[in-house]
Write an enzyme that holds these catalytic residues in place. Structure first.
Site, PDB file in Angstrom:
ATOM      1  N   SER A  24      20.395  41.119  67.028  1.00  0.00           N
ATOM      2  CA  SER A  24      21.317  41.960  68.113  1.00  0.00           C
ATOM      3  C   SER A  24      22.177  41.000  68.647  1.00  0.00           C
ATOM      4  CB  SER A  24      20.403  42.560  69.231  1.00  0.00           C
ATOM      5  OG  SER A  24      19.349  41.586  69.716  1.00  0.00           O
ATOM      6  N   LYS A  46      14.081  40.116  67.507  1.00  0.00           N
ATOM      7  CA  LYS A  46      12.923  39.417  67.631  1.00  0.00           C
ATOM      8  C   LYS A  46      12.347  39.439  69.221  1.00  0.00           C
ATOM      9  CE  LYS A  46      13.981  35.037  66.132  1.00  0.00           C
ATOM     10  NZ  LYS A  46      13.300  33.722  65.107  1.00  0.00           N
ATOM     11  N   SER A  53      22.435  33.610  70.048  1.00  0.00           N
ATOM     12  CA  SER A  53      23.495  32.462  70.210  1.00  0.00           C
ATOM     13  C   SER A  53      24.653  33.307  70.947  1.00  0.00           C
ATOM     14  CB  SER A  53      23.854  32.014  68.924  1.00  0.00           C
ATOM     15  OG  SER A  53      22.657  31.190  68.297  1.00  0.00           O
ATOM     16  N   ALA A  57      27.650  31.739  73.707  1.00  0.00           N
ATOM     17  CA  ALA A  57      29.217  31.504  73.524  1.00  0.00           C
ATOM     18  C   ALA A  57      29.910  30.926  74.758  1.00  0.00           C
ATOM     19  CB  ALA A  57      29.757  32.297  72.598  1.00  0.00           C
ATOM     20  N   GLN A  58      30.574  30.036  74.850  1.00  0.00           N
ATOM     21  CA  GLN A  58      31.235  29.521  76.214  1.00  0.00           C
ATOM     22  C   GLN A  58      32.875  29.743  75.940  1.00  0.00           C
ATOM     23  OE1 GLN A  58      30.090  25.796  77.294  1.00  0.00           O
ATOM     24  NE2 GLN A  58      27.988  26.495  77.770  1.00  0.00           N
ATOM     25  N   GLY A  59      33.496  28.938  74.771  1.00  0.00           N
ATOM     26  CA  GLY A  59      34.722  28.751  74.658  1.00  0.00           C
ATOM     27  C   GLY A  59      35.539  30.079  74.385  1.00  0.00           C
ATOM     28  N   GLU A 128      41.422  25.058  71.463  1.00  0.00           N
ATOM     29  CA  GLU A 128      40.403  24.132  71.470  1.00  0.00           C
ATOM     30  C   GLU A 128      40.893  23.181  70.150  1.00  0.00           C
ATOM     31  OE1 GLU A 128      36.930  26.351  70.671  1.00  0.00           O
ATOM     32  OE2 GLU A 128      36.796  26.790  72.803  1.00  0.00           O
ATOM     33  N   HIS A 247      27.636  19.841  67.577  1.00  0.00           N
ATOM     34  CA  HIS A 247      28.761  20.022  68.620  1.00  0.00           C
ATOM     35  C   HIS A 247      28.451  18.718  69.318  1.00  0.00           C
ATOM     36  CE1 HIS A 247      30.390  21.065  72.562  1.00  0.00           C
ATOM     37  NE2 HIS A 247      30.545  22.350  71.663  1.00  0.00           N
ATOM     38  N   ARG A 293      35.974  19.003  65.530  1.00  0.00           N
ATOM     39  CA  ARG A 293      34.561  18.490  66.498  1.00  0.00           C
ATOM     40  C   ARG A 293      33.624  17.475  65.596  1.00  0.00           C
ATOM     41  NH1 ARG A 293      31.611  24.390  67.001  1.00  0.00           N
ATOM     42  NH2 ARG A 293      32.944  24.008  68.822  1.00  0.00           N
ATOM     43  N   HIS A 354      24.375  22.534  66.032  1.00  0.00           N
ATOM     44  CA  HIS A 354      25.182  23.630  66.716  1.00  0.00           C
ATOM     45  C   HIS A 354      25.347  24.856  65.879  1.00  0.00           C
ATOM     46  CE1 HIS A 354      27.800  25.442  69.660  1.00  0.00           C
ATOM     47  NE2 HIS A 354      28.883  25.511  69.078  1.00  0.00           N
ATOM     48  N   GLU A 378      26.441  34.424  61.478  1.00  0.00           N
ATOM     49  CA  GLU A 378      26.217  33.215  61.160  1.00  0.00           C
ATOM     50  C   GLU A 378      25.417  32.978  60.146  1.00  0.00           C
ATOM     51  OE1 GLU A 378      25.512  30.803  64.502  1.00  0.00           O
ATOM     52  OE2 GLU A 378      24.852  28.959  63.321  1.00  0.00           O
ATOM     53  N   ARG A 389      33.582  24.288  60.195  1.00  0.00           N
ATOM     54  CA  ARG A 389      34.115  25.562  61.085  1.00  0.00           C
ATOM     55  C   ARG A 389      35.052  25.219  61.812  1.00  0.00           C
ATOM     56  NH1 ARG A 389      31.514  28.469  65.950  1.00  0.00           N
ATOM     57  NH2 ARG A 389      31.209  26.205  66.479  1.00  0.00           N
ATOM     58  N   LEU A 395      32.757  33.665  66.133  1.00  0.00           N
ATOM     59  CA  LEU A 395      32.524  34.777  66.606  1.00  0.00           C
ATOM     60  C   LEU A 395      33.387  35.853  66.026  1.00  0.00           C
ATOM     61  CD1 LEU A 395      32.483  34.175  70.619  1.00  0.00           C
ATOM     62  CD2 LEU A 395      30.459  34.850  69.148  1.00  0.00           C
TER      63      LEU A 395
HETATM   64  C1  LIG Z   1      25.912  27.456  72.914  1.00  0.00           C
HETATM   65  C2  LIG Z   1      26.706  28.082  71.995  1.00  0.00           C
HETATM   66  C3  LIG Z   1      28.127  28.001  72.194  1.00  0.00           C
HETATM   67  C4  LIG Z   1      28.745  28.755  71.136  1.00  0.00           C
HETATM   68  N1  LIG Z   1      30.008  29.013  71.545  1.00  0.00           N
HETATM   69  C5  LIG Z   1      31.033  29.495  70.508  1.00  0.00           C
HETATM   70  C6  LIG Z   1      32.387  30.030  70.927  1.00  0.00           C
HETATM   71  O1  LIG Z   1      32.736  29.561  72.215  1.00  0.00           O
HETATM   72  N2  LIG Z   1      33.115  30.653  69.936  1.00  0.00           N
HETATM   73  C7  LIG Z   1      32.646  30.924  68.589  1.00  0.00           C
HETATM   74  O2  LIG Z   1      33.198  31.674  68.009  1.00  0.00           O
HETATM   75  N3  LIG Z   1      31.331  30.603  68.389  1.00  0.00           N
HETATM   76  C8  LIG Z   1      30.511  30.043  69.308  1.00  0.00           C
HETATM   77  N4  LIG Z   1      29.055  29.852  69.170  1.00  0.00           N
HETATM   78  C9  LIG Z   1      28.543  30.123  67.929  1.00  0.00           C
HETATM   79  C10 LIG Z   1      28.561  31.585  67.931  1.00  0.00           C
HETATM   80  O3  LIG Z   1      27.910  31.993  69.109  1.00  0.00           O
HETATM   81  C11 LIG Z   1      27.520  32.133  66.653  1.00  0.00           C
HETATM   82  O4  LIG Z   1      27.666  31.612  65.562  1.00  0.00           O
HETATM   83  C12 LIG Z   1      27.440  33.850  66.889  1.00  0.00           C
HETATM   84  O5  LIG Z   1      27.095  34.238  68.020  1.00  0.00           O
HETATM   85  C13 LIG Z   1      26.539  34.175  65.870  1.00  0.00           C
HETATM   86  O6  LIG Z   1      26.254  35.600  65.947  1.00  0.00           O
HETATM   87  P1  LIG Z   1      25.400  36.253  65.077  1.00  0.00           P
HETATM   88  O7  LIG Z   1      25.342  37.680  65.611  1.00  0.00           O
HETATM   89  O8  LIG Z   1      25.539  35.718  63.539  1.00  0.00           O
HETATM   90  O9  LIG Z   1      23.938  35.600  65.599  1.00  0.00           O
HETATM   91  P2  LIG Z   1      23.160  35.280  66.810  1.00  0.00           P
HETATM   92  O10 LIG Z   1      23.938  35.775  67.728  1.00  0.00           O
HETATM   93  O11 LIG Z   1      22.614  34.178  67.019  1.00  0.00           O
HETATM   94  O12 LIG Z   1      22.044  36.553  66.849  1.00  0.00           O
HETATM   95  C14 LIG Z   1      21.053  36.786  65.941  1.00  0.00           C
HETATM   96  C15 LIG Z   1      20.063  37.756  66.313  1.00  0.00           C
HETATM   97  O13 LIG Z   1      18.967  37.848  65.363  1.00  0.00           O
HETATM   98  C16 LIG Z   1      17.790  38.041  65.850  1.00  0.00           C
HETATM   99  N5  LIG Z   1      16.794  37.626  65.086  1.00  0.00           N
HETATM  100  C17 LIG Z   1      16.639  36.209  64.436  1.00  0.00           C
HETATM  101  N6  LIG Z   1      15.614  36.203  63.601  1.00  0.00           N
HETATM  102  C18 LIG Z   1      14.947  37.741  63.413  1.00  0.00           C
HETATM  103  C19 LIG Z   1      13.955  38.256  62.806  1.00  0.00           C
HETATM  104  N7  LIG Z   1      13.229  37.594  61.796  1.00  0.00           N
HETATM  105  N8  LIG Z   1      13.804  39.597  62.968  1.00  0.00           N
HETATM  106  C20 LIG Z   1      14.510  40.155  63.979  1.00  0.00           C
HETATM  107  N9  LIG Z   1      15.499  39.714  64.861  1.00  0.00           N
HETATM  108  C21 LIG Z   1      15.896  38.447  64.538  1.00  0.00           C
HETATM  109  C22 LIG Z   1      17.891  37.120  67.204  1.00  0.00           C
HETATM  110  O14 LIG Z   1      17.116  37.520  68.144  1.00  0.00           O
HETATM  111  C23 LIG Z   1      19.473  37.535  67.711  1.00  0.00           C
HETATM  112  O15 LIG Z   1      19.315  38.744  68.528  1.00  0.00           O
HETATM  113  C24 LIG Z   1      28.119  28.882  70.205  1.00  0.00           C
HETATM  114  C25 LIG Z   1      27.007  28.923  69.642  1.00  0.00           C
HETATM  115  C26 LIG Z   1      26.228  28.583  70.673  1.00  0.00           C
HETATM  116  C27 LIG Z   1      24.563  28.512  70.356  1.00  0.00           C
END
Ligand SMILES: Cc1cc2nc3c(=O)[nH]c(=O)nc-3n(C[C@H](O)[C@H](O)[C@H](O)COP(=O)(O)OP(=O)(O)OC[C@H]3O[C@@H](n4cnc5c(N)ncnc54)[C@H](O)[C@@H]3O)c2cc1C
Length: 553
Positions: A24, A46, A53, A57-59, A128, A247, A293, A354, A378, A389, A395
């Site tokens: 989610s 979960k 993550s 996300a900040q930036g 950035e 990072h 980076r 990161h 991701e 990247r 995002l």
């Molecule tokens: C601190 C931080 C800052 C960042 N800043 C930026 C930014 O500014 N700009 C940018 O583009 N990117 C940024 N990133 C990277 C970016 O946030 C992530 O790559 C992106 O949010 C990933 O999205 P996602 O939906 O793929 O995964 P996530 O957002 O990580 O979501 C994964 C989901 O899967 C669930 N999950 C995992 N395993 C299971 C399982 N086995 N069963 C059920 N659920 C599960 C988790 O609970 C979560 O809900 C940042 C990352 C971090 C950590």
């Protein structure tokens, strides 16, 4: 068929839906919303809904928005960062479709920062490292929080999305035949500790990254690589796991757990300094603080190792204090909590794991090699990032591929006449409750530590060989433990982290050059003949089969 009340045993009736979304974050919430237009969605996550993550996300989100910017420029910046491994068609698709996906978010009620006169407001675009133009839409320095707020509200309001929080996907439900078809997942209800079958016509892996494979990470605790490990076990191809982005600047403080100091600070003029105050980035790259980076992370790693510094310092105290407070309220407040006033003093920082550039191989529709299984966000290796990247492209990638994959799955649903195959309930065998959870904690700690020391920012053949030996021993132990004891979420995550570690080591060992995020002292230069993805798959029996090792693709 009947179930048993013992935890770990199945409940009799499977949960059925058109679409099963695992995760989610930004990818999972977007898939759920899109698919809910065409059918019934079950969203399994979960932890609690917002935890991801994405939320941290900040930036912001990179997208061509201003008239001074162009698709060509964003494409070029992405290709340069990717160091020869980006798939051009994917880069073009993501960059060109990006603005529409950002508009979707705005239409949902996401509030990105504006600037200018009240009558003539425009989006405030940040810049950035690696971007040649200002193109980062942001919500102060807590963009993820705002995006996830808007998406979560929409998902909660959608009538045909069934949300299952604290449910952890354990393994994919596979039908073996001429091809391999995914019909959903076995899911552990963390509250009742029962494993259920969740059947679906299309399954979306949106489980995010795997930062927890390293000792220091900016990622939240959910980032244990579950999706990559599940898909790999099911037979999907996985690629480019050697490209893990570190990072450069996480807050260095004994009480601060993985707090990231956004790179937008450097975009606004912050300078990296040695403990004595001397700036050092210009020695490493002509762009100094605005270098990509990985170069900044490696420079800090080098400064720390060569001079024995515990950390370095990020200094924005020369900028106007009011600007710093209003532009970076999240970083400012968090630093203050740890006794650091960034308007007057530099922030102590270290690099941390990161972002996982590699993952489950997926095509332009987000489809994996396994029928009915999509990978978005991701967890996927789409070809956008290549060997590195570009900041704030992730995002965007998650949004574009969640949209494309959902459209693809919805179109297929309209003609889908297949019946469910007979999928066996979860069988815990003779497993019993473990009274030794210390084993899980010990193995987990060991993996994260040797991954940091041997497979971190700077690698060598010898360190990789050591890591390979260690992970082999630990895998045997974990397999035994997994067979003998009933499932807990810690055990499932440990098994997944071990698999991810094994894949990173295999990919890093296969690539005999330095490129993008993969830097090895033994092969310090990049070599054009290795300009290919590293693709791996599970070998029958056990072990990783390297299908395309660099130059031999
Ligand atoms: C601190 C931080 C800052 C960042 N800043 C930026 C930014 O500014 N700009 C940018 O583009 N990117 C940024 N990133 C990277 C970016 O946030 C992530 O790559 C992106 O949010 C990933 O999205 P996602 O939906 O793929 O995964 P996530 O957002 O990580 O979501 C994964 C989901 O899967 C669930 N999950 C995992 N395993 C299971 C399982 N086995 N069963 C059920 N659920 C599960 C988790 O609970 C979560 O809900 C940042 C990352 C971090 C950590």
């Amino acid at each position: 068929m009947t179930g048993s009340d013992r935890h770990g045993k199945l409940a009799a009736v499977p949960v059925e839906s058109d679409f099963l979304v695992l995760g989610s974050g930004i990818a999972g919430l977007t898939c759920a919303l899109e698919c809910a237009r065409a059918g019934r969605v079950v969203l399994v996550t979960k932890d609690r809904l917002p935890e991801s993550s994405s939320r941290y996300a900040q930036g912001g989100i990179a997208s061509v928005w201003s008239p001074e910017d162009s698709f060509e420029s964003h494409i070029e910046d992405t290709l340069v960062a990717g160091d020869g491994l980006c798939h051009r068609d994917v880069v073009e698709t993501v960059v060109r479709e990006g603005p529409d996906r950002v508009r979707d978010l705005i239409a949902l009620g996401t509030n990105f920062d504006l600037r200018g006169d009240p009558e003539d407001r425009e989006y405030d675009l940040g810049r950035e490292g690696g971007h040649s133009k200002r193109r980062i839409l942001h919500a102060l320095d807590a963009t993820g929080h705002e995006v996830i707020r808007a998406l979560s509200e929409a998902v909660r309001a959608a009538p045909n999305i069934d949300i299952r929080e604290t449910h952890l996907a354990v393994d994919l439900l596979m039908e073996r035949g001429p091809g391999s078809t995914c019909w959903g997942a076995y899911v552990l209800d963390r509250d009742t500790r029962r494993v259920h079958r969740f059947l679906a016509r299309a399954t979306f892996l949106c489980t995010g990254g795997a930062g927890k494979v390293y000792l220091y990470t900016s990622n939240p605790d959910i980032a244990t690589g579950d999706g990559v490990a599940m898909a790999y076990r099911a037979g999907a191809s996985v690629a480019n796991m050697e490209f893990f982005q570190f990072h450069p600047t996480c807050l260095y403080h004994p009480a601060a757990k993985s707090f990231l100091v956004t790179e937008a600070l450097r975009g606004e003029g912050a300078i990296l300094r040695r403990p004595g105050g001397e700036a050092f980035m210009a020695r490493y790259h002509p762009g100094a603080e605005l270098a990509p980076r990985d170069i900044v992370a490696r420079a800090i790693d080098n400064e720390m190792k060569v001079h024995g510094f515990e950390c370095v310092y990020l200094d924005i105290s020369h900028r106007d204090a009011e600007f710093v407070r209003t532009r970076f309220p999240n970083v400012h407040q968090t630093c203050l909590r740890f006794g650091i006033d960034m308007t007057r003093q530099p922030i102590p920082v270290v690099p941390a794991a990161h972002y996982l550039c590699g993952g489950v191989v997926s095509d332009l529709d987000g489809a994996s090699a396994l029928d009915r299984l999509y990978a978005c966000g991701e967890v996927a290796s789409t070809g956008l990032h290549g060997a590195n990247r570009l900041a704030s492209n992730s995002l965007l990638e998650a949004l574009v591929f969640a949209h494309r994959a959902s459209r693809h799955a919805c179109a297929r649903l309209r003609e889908d006449r297949r019946r469910w195959p007979d999928i066996r309930p979860w069988d815990p065998g003779h497993a019993v409750d473990s009274d030794e959870s210390v084993v899980v904690a010990q193995n987990w700690d060991e993996i994260r530590r040797f991954m940091w020391n041997y497979v971190g920012i700077v690698r060598t053949d010898r360190r990789l060989a050591r890591a390979r030996q260690r992970i082999g021993l630990l895998q045997d132990e974990i397999r035994e433990y997994y067979r003998d004891f009933l499932l807990t979420s810690d055990l499932v995550e440990l098994r997944n982290i071990a698999t991810v570690a094994e894949l990173i080591i295999a990919c890093a060992s296969a690539r005999k050059e330095s490129r993008g995020l993969h830097y090895t002292i033994d092969h310090p230069r990049s070599d054009a003949s290795w300009a290919h993805d590293t693709v791996v798959r599970r070998r029958e029996g056990n072990g990783v089969e390297v299908l395309s090792p660099g130059g031999r693709a």
